[in-house]
Motif scaffolding. Structure first.
Motif, PDB file in Angstrom:
ATOM      1  N   LEU A 176      38.555  18.944 -21.574  1.00 31.39           N
ATOM      2  CA  LEU A 176      39.259  19.242 -22.818  1.00 31.39           C
ATOM      3  C   LEU A 176      40.450  18.314 -23.007  1.00 31.39           C
ATOM      4  N   MET A 177      41.198  18.092 -21.931  1.00 31.15           N
ATOM      5  CA  MET A 177      42.390  17.240 -22.037  1.00 31.15           C
ATOM      6  C   MET A 177      42.025  15.783 -22.277  1.00 31.15           C
ATOM      7  N   ALA A 178      40.865  15.362 -21.785  1.00 36.33           N
ATOM      8  CA  ALA A 178      40.421  13.973 -21.952  1.00 36.33           C
ATOM      9  C   ALA A 178      39.477  13.803 -23.132  1.00 36.33           C
ATOM     10  N   PHE A 179      39.251  14.893 -23.902  1.00 34.12           N
ATOM     11  CA  PHE A 179      38.303  14.886 -25.024  1.00 34.12           C
ATOM     12  C   PHE A 179      36.909  14.440 -24.558  1.00 34.12           C
ATOM     13  N   ASP A 180      36.569  14.893 -23.334  1.00 34.42           N
ATOM     14  CA  ASP A 180      35.246  14.631 -22.761  1.00 34.42           C
ATOM     15  C   ASP A 180      34.690  15.975 -22.305  1.00 34.42           C
ATOM     16  N   TRP A 181      34.099  16.712 -23.240  1.00 34.60           N
ATOM     17  CA  TRP A 181      33.729  18.099 -22.981  1.00 34.60           C
ATOM     18  C   TRP A 181      32.671  18.217 -21.886  1.00 34.60           C
ATOM     19  N   GLN A 182      32.909  19.189 -20.993  1.00 29.54           N
ATOM     20  CA  GLN A 182      31.995  19.488 -19.908  1.00 29.54           C
ATOM     21  C   GLN A 182      31.508  20.921 -20.049  1.00 29.54           C
ATOM     22  N   PRO A 183      30.322  21.242 -19.513  1.00 25.85           N
ATOM     23  CA  PRO A 183      29.759  22.598 -19.669  1.00 25.85           C
ATOM     24  C   PRO A 183      30.691  23.678 -19.093  1.00 25.85           C
ATOM     25  N   LEU A 184      30.805  24.766 -19.818  1.00 25.26           N
ATOM     26  CA  LEU A 184      31.602  25.906 -19.371  1.00 25.26           C
ATOM     27  C   LEU A 184      30.685  26.934 -18.727  1.00 25.26           C
ATOM     28  N   PRO A 185      31.021  27.437 -17.525  1.00 24.96           N
ATOM     29  CA  PRO A 185      30.191  28.492 -16.917  1.00 24.96           C
ATOM     30  C   PRO A 185      30.082  29.702 -17.832  1.00 24.96           C
ATOM     31  N   ALA A 186      28.924  30.323 -17.868  1.00 23.38           N
ATOM     32  CA  ALA A 186      28.654  31.420 -18.798  1.00 23.38           C
ATOM     33  C   ALA A 186      28.852  32.786 -18.163  1.00 23.38           C
ATOM     34  N   ASP A 187      29.722  32.888 -17.171  1.00 22.38           N
ATOM     35  CA  ASP A 187      29.964  34.171 -16.518  1.00 22.38           C
ATOM     36  C   ASP A 187      30.722  35.102 -17.461  1.00 22.38           C
ATOM     37  N   PRO A 188      30.267  36.349 -17.642  1.00 23.73           N
ATOM     38  CA  PRO A 188      30.908  37.274 -18.582  1.00 23.73           C
ATOM     39  C   PRO A 188      32.389  37.503 -18.297  1.00 23.73           C
ATOM     40  N   ALA A 189      32.751  37.701 -17.038  1.00 22.12           N
ATOM     41  CA  ALA A 189      34.158  37.954 -16.701  1.00 22.12           C
ATOM     42  C   ALA A 189      35.024  36.761 -17.086  1.00 22.12           C
ATOM     43  N   LEU A 190      34.529  35.552 -16.835  1.00 22.37           N
ATOM     44  CA  LEU A 190      35.272  34.348 -17.188  1.00 22.37           C
ATOM     45  C   LEU A 190      35.426  34.238 -18.695  1.00 22.37           C
ATOM     46  N   LEU A 191      34.360  34.486 -19.437  1.00 19.97           N
ATOM     47  CA  LEU A 191      34.415  34.368 -20.896  1.00 19.97           C
ATOM     48  C   LEU A 191      35.393  35.386 -21.486  1.00 19.97           C
ATOM     49  N   VAL A 192      35.419  36.588 -20.945  1.00 20.99           N
ATOM     50  CA  VAL A 192      36.369  37.606 -21.414  1.00 20.99           C
ATOM     51  C   VAL A 192      37.791  37.165 -21.104  1.00 20.99           C
ATOM     52  N   HIS A 193      37.999  36.682 -19.896  1.00 17.57           N
ATOM     53  CA  HIS A 193      39.344  36.249 -19.492  1.00 17.57           C
ATOM     54  C   HIS A 193      39.845  35.108 -20.372  1.00 17.57           C
ATOM     55  N   LEU A 194      39.013  34.114 -20.609  1.00 14.72           N
ATOM     56  CA  LEU A 194      39.424  32.979 -21.429  1.00 14.72           C
ATOM     57  C   LEU A 194      39.652  33.390 -22.881  1.00 14.72           C
ATOM     58  N   ALA A 195      38.839  34.293 -23.402  1.00 14.48           N
ATOM     59  CA  ALA A 195      39.033  34.759 -24.772  1.00 14.48           C
ATOM     60  C   ALA A 195      40.362  35.506 -24.907  1.00 14.48           C
ATOM     61  N   LEU A 196      40.707  36.303 -23.911  1.00 15.92           N
ATOM     62  CA  LEU A 196      41.982  37.025 -23.923  1.00 15.92           C
ATOM     63  C   LEU A 196      43.162  36.060 -23.842  1.00 15.92           C
TER      64      LEU A 196
END
Length: 249
Positions: A176-196
Motif C-alpha cells: 500500500l505504501m509503495a502503491f504496489d498492491w499485494q494480496p490480503l489474507p482472507a481470514d475473517p478475524a483479520l478482515l473484521v479487525h482491519l475494518a474496525l
C-alpha cells in the motif's frame, strides 16, 4: 488481484486521507481560534520553557487528571500507555527491515493488548456505574468505547484464537505504501479487525478523540503566566485596535 484486496486497499487509502486531512484541518482551526484571556491553570509556569515541560508532564503522566480523580487516572493512563505500546508494536508491519527498537517492543506489545482492554473496561464501566458520568454520557461516547474494545478484542483474537498470515499481511501494507498492491489474507478475524481500524481512522477527526491533538492547543495549558508583565491580546482584538487608531477613533 482479488476484489477483497482492492476493496481494503481503497478503504485504507480513503481512511488515511480522511484521518490526516481531518486532523490537520481541526488543528488549523484550533490554532486560529482567538485566545482573548490569560487563563492558565495555576500554578502555571512563567516561561515558555516551563510551559513545554508542563505540557510534557501533562501528556505523559496526566497530572491534572491524577489530581482530580485517581481511579479515572488509573484506567485512562493504563489505556493510553498500552495503546502507545500496541501502536509501536504494529510498526513492524510498516518497516522493512524492522527497526531494532521495534523488535524490542514486540513482547511488551502482547501484554499491552490486555492492559489496553482492561483500561477501556474501566473507563466504560464508570459511564454506567457513576451517576453523574452516566448522566452526561452520550451515545457517541459508548460507540467510541465499544469500537475501541472491539478493535482490542479482534486483535487479541488473531493472536490467540484465529491466527493469520502475518507475512502476507505485512506485504499488503508495505505494498500500500509503495502503491504496489499485494494480496490480503482472507481470514475473517483479520478482515473484521482491519475494518474496525479503518472505521476508527475515518471517525477520529469527527469524534471526542480529537482531545489527543487538542490538548496542545488548550490555553489553560499552553499559556505562560505573565499577565502582569505583558499585555495579552488576541489577534482579532489587536486588529480592531489597529483599525481604530488608523481611523482616528
Amino acid at each position: 488481484m482479488s476484489a477483497l484486496t482492492i476493496l481494503y486497499a481503497l478503504l485504507f487509502y480513503a481512511a488515511a486521507a480522511i484521518l490526516v486531512g481531518g486532523v490537520a484541518r481541526k488543528c488549523w482551526e484550533y490554532a486560529r481560534t482567538p485566545q482573548p484571556l490569560k487563563i492558565p491553570i495555576p500554578p502555571a509556569p512563567a516561561t515558555r520553557g516551563g510551559v513545554v515541560l508542563r505540557m510534557l508532564v501533562e501528556v505523559t503522566l496526566f497530572r491534572t487528571l491524577f489530581r482530580a480523580n485517581k481511579w479515572i487516572w488509573l484506567f485512562g493512563w493504563l489505556f493510553h500507555v498500552a495503546l502507545a505500546a500496541v501502536l509501536l508494536r504494529h510498526l513492524r508491519y510498516f518497516t522493512e527491515p524492522v527497526w531494532a527498537w521495534v523488535q524490542l517492543v514486540q513482547p511488551l506489545g502482547l501484554y499491552a493488548g490486555f492492559a489496553m482492554l482492561a483500561g477501556l473496561a474501566g473507563l466504560w464501566a464508570r459511564r454506567f456505574l457513576v451517576d453523574r458520568v452516566r448522566y452526561i454520557s452520550s451515545p457517541s461516547d459508548h460507540l467510541m468505547l465499544g469500537l475501541l474494545v472491539a478493535i482490542a478484542v479482534s486483535g487479541l483474537a488473531m493472536k490467540y484464537a484465529a491466527h493469520t498470515d502475518i507475512v502476507a499481511l505485512k506485504a499488503f501494507f508495505l505494498g500500500l505504501m509503495a502503491f504496489d498492491w499485494q494480496p490480503l489474507p482472507a481470514d475473517p478475524a483479520l478482515l473484521v479487525h482491519l475494518a474496525l481500524v479503518a472505521t476508527l481512522m475515518i471517525v477520529f477527526p469527527l469524534s471526542k478523540l480529537l482531545h489527543a491533538p487538542g490538548v496542545f492547543f488548550s490555553p489553560s495549558f499552553n499559556q505562560v503566566d505573565d499577565a502582569r508583565e505583558r499585555r495579552h491580546a488576541a489577534g482579532w482584538s489587536a486588529r480592531i485596535v489597529h483599525v481604530k487608531r488608523a481611523s482616528g477613533t
